[in-house]
Design a protein around this motif. Structure first.
Motif, mmCIF file in Angstrom:
data_model
loop_
_atom_site.group_PDB
_atom_site.id
_atom_site.type_symbol
_atom_site.label_atom_id
_atom_site.label_comp_id
_atom_site.label_asym_id
_atom_site.label_seq_id
_atom_site.Cartn_x
_atom_site.Cartn_y
_atom_site.Cartn_z
ATOM 1 N N ALA A 17 0.835 -1.203 0.000
ATOM 2 C CA ALA A 17 0.000 0.000 0.000
ATOM 3 C C ALA A 17 0.867 1.249 0.000
ATOM 4 O O ALA A 17 1.971 1.247 0.547
ATOM 5 C CB ALA A 17 -0.913 0.005 1.218
ATOM 6 N N HIS A 18 0.363 2.305 -0.623
ATOM 7 C CA HIS A 18 1.034 3.606 -0.636
ATOM 8 C C HIS A 18 -0.008 4.684 -0.433
ATOM 9 O O HIS A 18 -1.133 4.564 -0.908
ATOM 10 C CB HIS A 18 1.759 3.860 -1.958
ATOM 11 C CG HIS A 18 2.928 2.971 -2.172
ATOM 12 N ND1 HIS A 18 4.092 3.079 -1.452
ATOM 13 C CD2 HIS A 18 3.110 1.946 -3.016
ATOM 14 C CE1 HIS A 18 4.946 2.146 -1.862
ATOM 15 N NE2 HIS A 18 4.363 1.448 -2.803
ATOM 16 N N SER A 19 0.400 5.725 0.238
ATOM 17 C CA SER A 19 -0.484 6.878 0.356
ATOM 18 C C SER A 19 0.052 7.980 -0.544
ATOM 19 O O SER A 19 1.259 8.155 -0.700
ATOM 20 C CB SER A 19 -0.583 7.343 1.804
ATOM 21 O OG SER A 19 0.645 7.830 2.255
ATOM 22 N N LEU A 20 -0.860 8.700 -1.152
ATOM 23 C CA LEU A 20 -0.527 9.767 -2.087
ATOM 24 C C LEU A 20 -1.249 11.027 -1.655
ATOM 25 O O LEU A 20 -2.389 10.975 -1.192
ATOM 26 C CB LEU A 20 -0.965 9.382 -3.502
ATOM 27 C CG LEU A 20 -0.455 8.036 -4.024
ATOM 28 C CD1 LEU A 20 -1.263 7.586 -5.219
ATOM 29 C CD2 LEU A 20 1.007 8.159 -4.391
ATOM 30 N N ASP A 21 -0.622 12.164 -1.826
ATOM 31 C CA ASP A 21 -1.213 13.454 -1.477
ATOM 32 C C ASP A 21 -1.345 14.328 -2.715
ATOM 33 O O ASP A 21 -0.702 14.078 -3.735
ATOM 34 C CB ASP A 21 -0.344 14.190 -0.447
ATOM 35 C CG ASP A 21 -0.344 13.515 0.905
ATOM 36 O OD1 ASP A 21 -1.399 12.993 1.302
ATOM 37 O OD2 ASP A 21 0.716 13.499 1.559
ATOM 38 N N ARG A 22 -2.160 15.376 -2.599
ATOM 39 C CA ARG A 22 -2.345 16.396 -3.651
ATOM 40 C C ARG A 22 -2.878 15.808 -4.945
ATOM 41 O O ARG A 22 -2.387 16.112 -6.022
ATOM 42 C CB ARG A 22 -1.039 17.130 -3.932
ATOM 43 C CG ARG A 22 -0.478 17.867 -2.770
ATOM 44 C CD ARG A 22 0.687 18.756 -3.106
ATOM 45 N NE ARG A 22 1.549 18.310 -4.169
ATOM 46 C CZ ARG A 22 2.842 18.567 -4.242
ATOM 47 N NH1 ARG A 22 3.418 19.236 -3.278
ATOM 48 N NH2 ARG A 22 3.558 18.152 -5.249
ATOM 49 N N LEU A 23 -3.916 15.002 -4.892
ATOM 50 C CA LEU A 23 -4.442 14.377 -6.104
ATOM 51 C C LEU A 23 -5.833 14.853 -6.508
ATOM 52 O O LEU A 23 -6.429 14.280 -7.407
ATOM 53 C CB LEU A 23 -4.480 12.849 -5.940
ATOM 54 C CG LEU A 23 -3.136 12.147 -5.933
ATOM 55 C CD1 LEU A 23 -3.326 10.656 -5.716
ATOM 56 C CD2 LEU A 23 -2.386 12.385 -7.227
ATOM 57 N N ALA A 24 -6.373 15.868 -5.878
ATOM 58 C CA ALA A 24 -7.711 16.338 -6.241
ATOM 59 C C ALA A 24 -7.766 16.667 -7.729
ATOM 60 O O ALA A 24 -6.930 17.393 -8.250
ATOM 61 C CB ALA A 24 -8.097 17.556 -5.413
ATOM 62 N N GLY A 25 -8.727 16.076 -8.432
ATOM 63 C CA GLY A 25 -8.886 16.308 -9.866
ATOM 64 C C GLY A 25 -8.141 15.330 -10.751
ATOM 65 O O GLY A 25 -8.364 15.281 -11.956
ATOM 66 N N TRP A 26 -7.243 14.532 -10.197
ATOM 67 C CA TRP A 26 -6.495 13.553 -10.975
ATOM 68 C C TRP A 26 -7.353 12.304 -11.195
ATOM 69 O O TRP A 26 -8.318 12.070 -10.477
ATOM 70 C CB TRP A 26 -5.205 13.163 -10.253
ATOM 71 C CG TRP A 26 -4.148 14.227 -10.264
ATOM 72 C CD1 TRP A 26 -4.238 15.473 -9.738
ATOM 73 C CD2 TRP A 26 -2.842 14.120 -10.820
ATOM 74 N NE1 TRP A 26 -3.067 16.155 -9.927
ATOM 75 C CE2 TRP A 26 -2.191 15.349 -10.583
ATOM 76 C CE3 TRP A 26 -2.163 13.110 -11.475
ATOM 77 C CZ2 TRP A 26 -0.891 15.583 -11.009
ATOM 78 C CZ3 TRP A 26 -0.850 13.344 -11.885
ATOM 79 C CH2 TRP A 26 -0.240 14.577 -11.657
ATOM 80 N N THR A 27 -6.981 11.501 -12.172
ATOM 81 C CA THR A 27 -7.664 10.239 -12.439
ATOM 82 C C THR A 27 -6.688 9.104 -12.209
ATOM 83 O O THR A 27 -5.574 9.107 -12.743
ATOM 84 C CB THR A 27 -8.184 10.184 -13.889
ATOM 85 O OG1 THR A 27 -9.083 11.278 -14.076
ATOM 86 C CG2 THR A 27 -8.905 8.880 -14.161
ATOM 87 N N LEU A 28 -7.093 8.130 -11.400
ATOM 88 C CA LEU A 28 -6.280 6.958 -11.101
ATOM 89 C C LEU A 28 -6.848 5.786 -11.884
ATOM 90 O O LEU A 28 -8.056 5.525 -11.833
ATOM 91 C CB LEU A 28 -6.321 6.666 -9.604
ATOM 92 C CG LEU A 28 -5.377 5.578 -9.098
ATOM 93 C CD1 LEU A 28 -4.841 5.962 -7.733
ATOM 94 C CD2 LEU A 28 -6.075 4.253 -9.030
ATOM 95 N N THR A 29 -5.996 5.080 -12.647
ATOM 96 C CA THR A 29 -6.412 3.943 -13.465
ATOM 97 C C THR A 29 -5.613 2.719 -13.066
ATOM 98 O O THR A 29 -4.394 2.786 -12.932
ATOM 99 C CB THR A 29 -6.167 4.226 -14.970
ATOM 100 O OG1 THR A 29 -6.852 5.416 -15.330
ATOM 101 C CG2 THR A 29 -6.640 3.071 -15.834
ATOM 102 N N SER A 30 -6.301 1.598 -12.898
ATOM 103 C CA SER A 30 -5.619 0.324 -12.693
ATOM 104 C C SER A 30 -5.275 -0.225 -14.068
ATOM 105 O O SER A 30 -6.164 -0.472 -14.876
ATOM 106 C CB SER A 30 -6.531 -0.660 -11.948
ATOM 107 O OG SER A 30 -5.925 -1.925 -11.914
ATOM 108 N N VAL A 31 -4.000 -0.412 -14.334
ATOM 109 C CA VAL A 31 -3.561 -0.855 -15.652
ATOM 110 C C VAL A 31 -3.471 -2.377 -15.740
ATOM 111 O O VAL A 31 -3.870 -2.968 -16.735
ATOM 112 C CB VAL A 31 -2.197 -0.215 -16.017
ATOM 113 C CG1 VAL A 31 -1.679 -0.729 -17.345
ATOM 114 C CG2 VAL A 31 -2.319 1.303 -16.026
#
Length: 117
Positions: A17-31
């Motif tokens: 697991a990883h935590s990520l910050d500052r992603l408002a508006g981004w799109t995360l895709t499982s490849v």
């Protein structure tokens, strides 16, 4: 005309697991594999299969984890793609903050730029 949009790809090991910050508006895709994620302000579990996308609405922390499907190969890594907001190309946007153990993938078009920042 072809427009190439920047994105970042990284890999997560099994049950990593990883935590990520500052992603408002981004799109995360499982490849490449099933992943689980949750947003700090959202409070609900989100499961993505390969090819599924999730728009990140909150400005808080996002936790993403590789989560192998039952009966799947447990040592398979999950490749995650992050794409910045499409409307943000007219203004300055910042790279998200990764936890220290995230491994950028060499295949993303922004991999060299991301690894040099």
């Amino acid at each position: 005309m072809v427009v190439v949009l920047p994105y970042i790809e990284f890999e997560l090991g099994p049950a990593e697991a990883h935590s990520l910050d500052r992603l408002a508006g981004w799109t995360l895709t499982s490849v490449s594999a099933r992943v689980w994620l949750t947003e700090e302000s959202g409070g609900r579990d989100i499961w993505l299969l390969p090819g599924d996308r999730h728009f990140i609405a909150s400005a808080g922390r996002v936790v993403v984890e590789s989560w192998p499907q039952p009966g799947a190969v447990a040592d398979r890594t999950a490749r995650i793609r992050l794409a910045p907001p499409a409307t943000s190309f007219a203004r300055q946007w910042r790279w998200p903050k990764f936890s220290h153990s995230a491994r950028p993938c060499p295949m993303g078009p922004m991999a060299q730029l991301a690894s040099s920042t």
